[in-house]
Enzyme design. Sequence first.
Site, mmCIF file in Angstrom:
data_model
loop_
_atom_site.group_PDB
_atom_site.id
_atom_site.type_symbol
_atom_site.label_atom_id
_atom_site.label_comp_id
_atom_site.label_asym_id
_atom_site.label_seq_id
_atom_site.Cartn_x
_atom_site.Cartn_y
_atom_site.Cartn_z
ATOM 1 N N PRO A 254 0.807 -1.227 0.000
ATOM 2 C CA PRO A 254 0.000 0.000 0.000
ATOM 3 C C PRO A 254 0.841 1.278 0.000
ATOM 4 O O PRO A 254 1.907 1.339 0.612
ATOM 5 C CB PRO A 254 -0.802 -0.106 1.309
ATOM 6 C CG PRO A 254 -0.053 -1.080 2.153
ATOM 7 C CD PRO A 254 0.597 -2.035 1.209
ATOM 8 N N ASN A 255 0.292 2.258 -0.685
ATOM 9 C CA ASN A 255 0.852 3.619 -0.785
ATOM 10 C C ASN A 255 2.096 3.715 -1.671
ATOM 11 O O ASN A 255 2.591 4.812 -1.902
ATOM 12 C CB ASN A 255 1.150 4.215 0.611
ATOM 13 C CG ASN A 255 -0.117 4.333 1.440
ATOM 14 O OD1 ASN A 255 -1.099 4.912 0.967
ATOM 15 N ND2 ASN A 255 -0.122 3.769 2.622
ATOM 16 N N ARG B 137 5.460 10.942 -2.460
ATOM 17 C CA ARG B 137 5.227 10.574 -1.057
ATOM 18 C C ARG B 137 6.530 10.676 -0.241
ATOM 19 O O ARG B 137 7.506 9.980 -0.532
ATOM 20 C CB ARG B 137 4.738 9.117 -1.005
ATOM 21 C CG ARG B 137 4.553 8.578 0.385
ATOM 22 C CD ARG B 137 4.310 7.070 0.373
ATOM 23 N NE ARG B 137 4.191 6.574 1.722
ATOM 24 C CZ ARG B 137 4.397 5.316 2.070
ATOM 25 N NH1 ARG B 137 4.719 4.408 1.166
ATOM 26 N NH2 ARG B 137 4.279 4.940 3.319
ATOM 27 N N TYR C 208 11.574 8.108 0.797
ATOM 28 C CA TYR C 208 11.351 7.163 -0.305
ATOM 29 C C TYR C 208 11.949 7.600 -1.640
ATOM 30 O O TYR C 208 11.882 6.844 -2.611
ATOM 31 C CB TYR C 208 9.842 6.900 -0.456
ATOM 32 C CG TYR C 208 9.214 6.398 0.832
ATOM 33 C CD1 TYR C 208 9.695 5.242 1.443
ATOM 34 C CD2 TYR C 208 8.176 7.092 1.457
ATOM 35 C CE1 TYR C 208 9.151 4.788 2.640
ATOM 36 C CE2 TYR C 208 7.623 6.643 2.648
ATOM 37 C CZ TYR C 208 8.126 5.485 3.239
ATOM 38 O OH TYR C 208 7.587 5.036 4.418
ATOM 39 N N ASN D 18 7.971 -5.650 -1.493
ATOM 40 C CA ASN D 18 7.974 -4.574 -0.498
ATOM 41 C C ASN D 18 6.547 -4.534 0.049
ATOM 42 O O ASN D 18 5.649 -3.952 -0.566
ATOM 43 C CB ASN D 18 8.346 -3.228 -1.120
ATOM 44 C CG ASN D 18 8.408 -2.125 -0.060
ATOM 45 O OD1 ASN D 18 7.947 -2.313 1.062
ATOM 46 N ND2 ASN D 18 8.959 -0.986 -0.436
ATOM 47 N N ALA E 266 3.449 -0.920 4.537
ATOM 48 C CA ALA E 266 2.965 -0.945 5.928
ATOM 49 C C ALA E 266 2.520 -2.348 6.357
ATOM 50 O O ALA E 266 2.565 -2.678 7.551
ATOM 51 C CB ALA E 266 1.832 0.053 6.103
ATOM 52 N N GLU F 205 12.856 -9.484 0.562
ATOM 53 C CA GLU F 205 12.064 -8.361 1.100
ATOM 54 C C GLU F 205 12.869 -7.074 0.876
ATOM 55 O O GLU F 205 14.052 -7.025 1.202
ATOM 56 C CB GLU F 205 11.847 -8.606 2.598
ATOM 57 C CG GLU F 205 11.127 -7.492 3.326
ATOM 58 C CD GLU F 205 10.990 -7.797 4.837
ATOM 59 O OE1 GLU F 205 11.174 -8.966 5.254
ATOM 60 O OE2 GLU F 205 10.712 -6.838 5.592
ATOM 61 N N HIS G 264 12.882 -2.755 1.256
ATOM 62 C CA HIS G 264 12.321 -1.482 1.726
ATOM 63 C C HIS G 264 13.179 -0.350 1.192
ATOM 64 O O HIS G 264 14.418 -0.435 1.243
ATOM 65 C CB HIS G 264 12.294 -1.414 3.261
ATOM 66 C CG HIS G 264 11.481 -2.505 3.858
ATOM 67 N ND1 HIS G 264 10.098 -2.471 3.851
ATOM 68 C CD2 HIS G 264 11.830 -3.679 4.420
ATOM 69 C CE1 HIS G 264 9.644 -3.577 4.406
ATOM 70 N NE2 HIS G 264 10.675 -4.345 4.750
ATOM 71 N N ARG H 222 14.059 4.167 11.800
ATOM 72 C CA ARG H 222 12.801 4.919 11.907
ATOM 73 C C ARG H 222 12.042 4.508 13.178
ATOM 74 O O ARG H 222 12.632 3.957 14.097
ATOM 75 C CB ARG H 222 11.988 4.703 10.624
ATOM 76 C CG ARG H 222 12.744 5.215 9.383
ATOM 77 C CD ARG H 222 11.942 5.051 8.121
ATOM 78 N NE ARG H 222 10.716 5.839 8.148
ATOM 79 C CZ ARG H 222 9.727 5.711 7.259
ATOM 80 N NH1 ARG H 222 9.835 4.832 6.273
ATOM 81 N NH2 ARG H 222 8.661 6.462 7.350
HETATM 82 C C1 DQA Z 1 8.521 0.865 3.424
HETATM 83 C C2 DQA Z 1 8.691 1.067 4.937
HETATM 84 C C3 DQA Z 1 7.379 0.846 5.672
HETATM 85 O O1 DQA Z 1 7.558 1.032 7.066
HETATM 86 C C4 DQA Z 1 6.339 1.831 5.191
HETATM 87 O O2 DQA Z 1 5.092 1.587 5.809
HETATM 88 C C5 DQA Z 1 6.208 1.848 3.706
HETATM 89 C C6 DQA Z 1 7.400 1.714 2.873
HETATM 90 C C7 DQA Z 1 9.798 1.211 2.649
HETATM 91 O O3 DQA Z 1 9.874 0.866 1.482
HETATM 92 O O4 DQA Z 1 10.699 1.856 3.199
HETATM 93 O O5 DQA Z 1 5.121 2.091 3.175
HETATM 94 O O6 DQA Z 1 8.242 -0.508 3.190
#
Ligand code: DQA
Length: 163
Positions: A26-27, A34, A39, A91, A94, A115, A117, A124
Amino acid sequence: MSKKKTTSSSDMNAPPPIKLLVLHGPNLNLLGTREPEYYGLATLADINMALSHRAATAGVVLETFQSNHEGALIERVQAASEQRFTYFIINPAAFTHTSVALRDAIAASQIPFIEVHLSNVHARESFRHHSYFSDLAIGVISGLGSKGYLLALEYLLSQREPS
Ligand code: DQA
């Protein structure tokens, strides 16, 4: 004498051709605008294009899928098992920190995964320090921005070569 390539029993034991599914949680559709301090400025289309280009030059199949919905990601993972994908790059965004259901889908698929990120989740908030995926992953890349996806892909491509 020229050596002709014939099929041997060792060829038959060769790993299946790589077929990769890149899953974005998501997002991540908002990448580019964003929170760029976490990011970066690359959009999801930029990331997918770079991955597709590298996969094409390596001659491997690569598909991408993004959803803001947990159920849609779970259903894509379940379909990937039937479609015989060999690896995921994921990825979970959240859902990394919340989703037992997506973890269970990945575990059930038995498809190995990396995985990724974009941000360094360990630098963080503490709620980002726990992942429901990392203990199942081949490896985790966190904090290397959009390059992390390409590094994950390079690693998986290298798995074709004898070590
Ligand atoms: C994320 C890190 C997560 O904590 C966050 O909720 C994201 C992006 C990253 O790519 O750094 O949406 O996965």
